[in-house]
Enzyme design. Structure first.
Site, PDB file in Angstrom:
ATOM      1  N   TYR D  55      30.001  16.062  36.103  1.00 52.07           N
ATOM      2  CA  TYR D  55      28.854  16.953  35.953  1.00 52.07           C
ATOM      3  C   TYR D  55      28.941  18.094  36.962  1.00 52.07           C
ATOM      4  CZ  TYR D  55      24.266  18.935  36.273  1.00 52.07           C
ATOM      5  OH  TYR D  55      23.244  19.829  36.316  1.00 52.07           O
ATOM      6  N   THR D 109      21.885  24.606  42.809  1.00 49.84           N
ATOM      7  CA  THR D 109      22.450  23.622  41.878  1.00 49.84           C
ATOM      8  C   THR D 109      21.443  22.488  41.793  1.00 49.84           C
ATOM      9  OG1 THR D 109      23.677  22.628  43.720  1.00 49.84           O
ATOM     10  CG2 THR D 109      24.872  24.165  42.339  1.00 49.84           C
ATOM     11  N   SER D 137      16.999  24.804  43.820  1.00 53.34           N
ATOM     12  CA  SER D 137      16.880  24.840  42.366  1.00 53.34           C
ATOM     13  C   SER D 137      15.525  24.310  41.898  1.00 53.34           C
ATOM     14  CB  SER D 137      17.990  23.989  41.756  1.00 53.34           C
ATOM     15  OG  SER D 137      17.764  23.772  40.396  1.00 53.34           O
ATOM     16  N   GLN D 158      15.089  29.099  43.199  1.00 53.94           N
ATOM     17  CA  GLN D 158      15.633  29.417  41.871  1.00 53.94           C
ATOM     18  C   GLN D 158      14.642  28.986  40.818  1.00 53.94           C
ATOM     19  OE1 GLN D 158      16.585  26.894  39.625  1.00 53.94           O
ATOM     20  NE2 GLN D 158      17.271  28.276  38.009  1.00 53.94           N
ATOM     21  N   TYR D 160      13.548  28.269  36.853  1.00 48.63           N
ATOM     22  CA  TYR D 160      13.622  28.107  35.405  1.00 48.63           C
ATOM     23  C   TYR D 160      12.193  28.098  34.899  1.00 48.63           C
ATOM     24  CZ  TYR D 160      18.537  26.569  35.130  1.00 48.63           C
ATOM     25  OH  TYR D 160      19.910  26.493  35.159  1.00 48.63           O
ATOM     26  N   GLY D 335      28.450  27.247  45.100  1.00 49.76           N
ATOM     27  CA  GLY D 335      27.751  26.118  44.507  1.00 49.76           C
ATOM     28  C   GLY D 335      28.475  24.798  44.664  1.00 49.76           C
TER      29      GLY D 335
END
Lengths: 383, 383, 383, 383
Positions: D55, D109, D137, D158, D160, D335
């Protein structure tokens, strides 16, 4: 312990241990199983002593030019055209006033008995059976007279000069008397070749013979009078005036073999040569020289059709030959392929190698929509 | 289980199992079997402790520049010309008023006793026997006086400055007094080199000596006063004014070694340098720097002949040297090859390495139709 | 003993020794484990006889064009754009007045029973279940009527002519009568293909059937009346006048499949073709021909939108298809992927292969910021 | 039997046979033996379950972009300059009014507990100890508050978006309240990523958590309401108006992360973004997208200095970072390297990774003749 090291150790282990006794070899390959020219190479390898095989197949120094002779073909793409009748294919050409069934000749290579006891006699018979002309080397194992007696297609004679220039003239006149149709003067070998495989194999190649000897030690020392102990040939002393003389007395078309620059090709025409053969000697002399297929366009352009431009070095497929002809070469010579055929199967192998190349060329022409050699031009190509 | 893994396991198995005891080593290689410079490398490797071998052979960080030093030669093609007399070959050049038998020098490398107990004494004897000049490093294992006593060809002296600038001047004056003909100031090493092999091998390289130590742990920490713990050299404090001073007191030609740009080459000439050596330190300092052969044309063009341009880094074949000379370099230095020769066979190995390079250069010139160094120019090359 | 030799010996040893009896095969792969199109290839390989697998997967001569079909995609970079709504994606196109759910068709390939007993019947069912149109080959294993009876999406018919031109017309009219929506005349195969794998496998491929036979021996000799013993097809006798006739009587859109040059694409439009399929026959005919993706831009530009330009040869990923559509192709055909699906899992495999390609295309469009096929253009690409 | 097959069989044999029981593992590697960032990768691999390791390390589809992220650095050459004082090196920069000790940040990440139980808490402590800022993240394993409590250097957040835009605003305001200095909106992920390794490993990656599940079967089916069964994110519905809103309410600098074209970079500035991060998400989203280092020059040129341009994706060496800064990037994010450090040695590993990158950058600057970040420009580079 690195991977390379592990593998090397495994190889030594495999060689040393009785546990690893291998099952018997598979049945030997047969001529009718040969599909392409590459197929003959491992068969020849399996039948020849290592020094002989490597003499035929190897190149000079790092074999960079040898490899480039193959990779540069990959930079030329063929652009096929369709819906054109291609049921009749004609490969014939006319060269120096003579019709050849196909634009593929056997290149001059020395001492064919290193590869097969029948030597050039088998080669010329096999080439003739396939319809191919042949260029016989000054270093042939059999006398030219004997080879010529077996030929049913045009023979040309490849010329190396020796220290005796009168002897050279005798050699040329003998070739003409025996019916040879052209003289190919090799210009790219003023010194013997720096082929390290031959040195490692203790192989000494001299004029017209091959024998084993203590060559490894300072392999450049054999010509003690040369500068830096280099193995100089008499040809190192020649200049263009020799070309003038040769063209004057040969009374045959004289081609210069080994040309790699437009400048030398133009000089060749100016000094009376009837043609040039663009060649790097199969990657066997100056390593670092270009492939011939990459130099061909500029040479063809510089010569402007005054004399035919032939080519060799690295041709193994009909499509390779097609590319050279489309650029503007008049014909292609092949050296190692007929030697692989000779080493693998004798005369029949030579014949089959030349037939395969001819058929591949025809096949590629048909698939590309071209029926004749004259119809080939650079619109077939994309770089 | 991947292939790589399978091989690794095999290697470990081979190392651990008594079943796999290998047959005894073949007879050791002999000097007379050495055909080219590469042949010496595995011999030296087999005779040296791993840290010493890797110190000589390795490069910095990912060794990208180290590899590029070899691959860029492949982008330059040699265009041979024929029917030119090449039976007399002359490799000599004149540099700083002195005649050198050949345009190939032994590059400065440090601490030759890491490779052979006789160190630079063997190197200078071997180089001299082959007719080659040598550049002695500031970090030599033996005193310059002892090395100079063994020299029969010109010696140059490579200069690193230390924190004591007066000491630096003493060093230069000592070299002059001992007969050195030129000073090569290394400009590309303001910090010690990021060579990870040395770090992994716990090898500490300092001024003039090599010893094992606990280097792996934070290998950048040895110079605690430097920024970011980097291993700074005193040279990090220098600027062009030092070149001015050095040229003023040296009373010898001063060359700057490590130049990689046309801009620095022009500055070198402006600040009084008698020459530059285009070098990336054999791929041992800034990884990511260009190969020297790719920078050479623009540097030669920028310098416009005001001072000679020499070059090193990656030269292994006579054809490599030929390419640099044709571009416009005055001479070529070789570093690792004589060290491989020294490690493999001592003084005789150094001699043979230098002879091989000289002979290959001559051979390539002969096969390319050039008889003298002065006749080499860019018409020999195709990119 | 070289490394290659050591490995070969190990392989023979491993094959011969009872000590090396291997553990039983892992469980066979399942359809639901297939993630991409490549996954089907080894499954198909494990289930098929070698001659059949190699017939499907191999290319001609050195398989240079076969490889180039893949590598040229790597030279085209996708430039994604962001902050554009992409929650609704539409892959449909309209072609010859008919809506297709996606711009991906099953390409015509012959004799599907070589791969699975249900042959084209399974293929057409699987393709239909995924929403894909299919082009049925003249060389199909089952009659077109039977295949058409299973189709729930548009069928097109691929045409090879035979020696009987009236029979050809019957074939076209039969296809139209059975509901086919277009005719694809293959133009790139005037001779049978030089596929050496088939020759080595003794596989004879003729019109509509595949059988084993003594092909290896002079595999070019089967068509004794052809020039140079080449396996000529009747199509070698055709020229553009046949295209004129076909377009006149077909009463369906006629596409020319196999076009590789702008010149032939323009001629196709001039002679009445309704479209062209840029194809090198999956690398199966003239080896040395270009990849289709590299020729597509100039062909699209030359055609200037007069007729749609389709493409096949080497497409394996949704991103490959995206690149062709962005250059200007109207649709993409895939040949080997559905055959891998068919060989691996029958009808379900074909369905899954076509779904994967469709989903990858949609996914790539979404990640690149494009919602419809019409929105794709060359601003998406960087070379 | 091919070589590959022989090796595979050997591997299976080695795994199956008790004769091949291997000697015990060597001692585990230690932190102080880590020389460069790559060293941490195999250590992390050996400590992590395969799905977790893959991953972190894998990319999307064929991992073409993942590989290109590394290879494109090789096309940029560093041109060092000499005789410039470099004994004082300063890596600090000022960004959004704040001084950073170095121009290297920890990239966002997700889910660090997949790699180490202490997750982002260890990461932020290690990064801080090395002097590096970190971007946390949205998908962090620990709440932002806990992570912020451990930070001693600037944190960025970060972002989303989820289906609830109000929730998104809460998230941003929470980050600001916890002291985050900037918001990085990820723009390149409107759909979940096509990472086939994760599918094969049955790994489901969703918002803020990682768990194993039956993903392999039709791995695109999880978001049943999406077109073509693709795993759509809410972000697929956003457009530039969302950027306008976010910039209006954030009251922090907003950077857009994932920009790959000059056009989108200019749009970002026009819509109020304070900066862009050129990124291909570490090769984890659209496979076929360009490397970031190849797009950087045109993006920097298009932005014309209006907003800072940061970059990530593929940076592993100080020289990589130096190249980006010389092109015109303001800072670089990394990262995978800190994740390797975290997986291998926890917090200490993160610290050491960031120190190594910092020291390599300083070392490269010193060897290239540059003392400050501001002094870096494109004269340092050669393509």
């Amino acid at each position: 312990m690195t991977r390379r090291h592990a593998l090397r150790e495994f190889a030594r282990f495999a060689a040393a241990s009785p546990l690893l006794a291998l099952p018997p070899q598979a049945n030997p390959a047969k001529l009718e199983e040969m599909i392409n020219v590459f197929d003959f190479d491992p068969i020849a390898k399996s039948k020849l002593a290592k020094p002989n095989y490597e003499y035929v197949t190897g190149g000079s120094w790092d074999e960079w030019t040898l490899k480039r002779n193959r990779t540069e073909f990959d930079k030329i793409i063929l652009l096929p055209r369709f819906m054109r009748r291609v049921d009749k294919l004609d490969l014939s050409i006319t060269l120096f006033g003579e019709k050849l069934d196909m634009p593929i000749l056997v290149a001059p290579t020395g001492t064919h008995t290193m590869v097969h006891p029948d030597g050039e006699l088998a080669t010329v018979r096999g080439a003739g059976a396939a319809g191919a002309a042949m260029v016989v080397s000054t270093s042939s194992s059999y006398p030219l007279a004997k080879i010529a007696a077996e030929a049913n297609r045009p023979l040309w004679f490849q010329l190396y000069t020796g220290p005796d220039l009168d002897g050279t003239r005798d050699r040329v006149e003998n070739a003409r008397a025996l019916g040879c149709k052209a003289i190919c003067l090799t210009v790219d070998a003023p010194y013997h070749a720096p082929r390290e495989r031959d040195a490692r194999n203790n192989l000494v190649r001299t004029f017209g013979e091959a024998k084993a000897g203590p060559r490894r030690r300072r392999y450049s020392e054999e010509a003690a009078t040369s500068p830096f102990g280099l193995p100089m040939r008499f040809q190192a002393t020649l200049d263009w005036s020799f070309v003038d003389q040769l063209c004057a007395y040969a009374k045959l078309p004289v081609l210069l073999k080994g040309i790699l620059t437009p400048e030398d090709a133009v000089l060749a025409a100016q000094h009376g040569a009837a043609g040039v053969i663009v060649s790097n000697h199969g990657g066997r002399y100056l390593d670092g020289a270009p492939s011939t297929i990459e130099m061909l366009p500029s040479i063809v352009d510089a010569v402007e059709g005054r004399i035919p431009v032939l080519i060799d070095s690295g041709f193994r497929r009909g499509t390779d030959i097609l590319k050279a002809l489309a650029i503007g070469a008049t014909a292609v010579l092949v050296g190692r392929p007929p030697l692989w055929g000779l080493g693998a199967f004798g005369q029949d192998g030579v014949q089959r190698v030349m037939e395969i190349l001819r058929n591949e060329l025809a096949w590629a022409m048909g698939l590309a929509g071209r029926s004749t050699i004259a119809s080939l031009d650079r619109t077939l190509l994309r770089y």
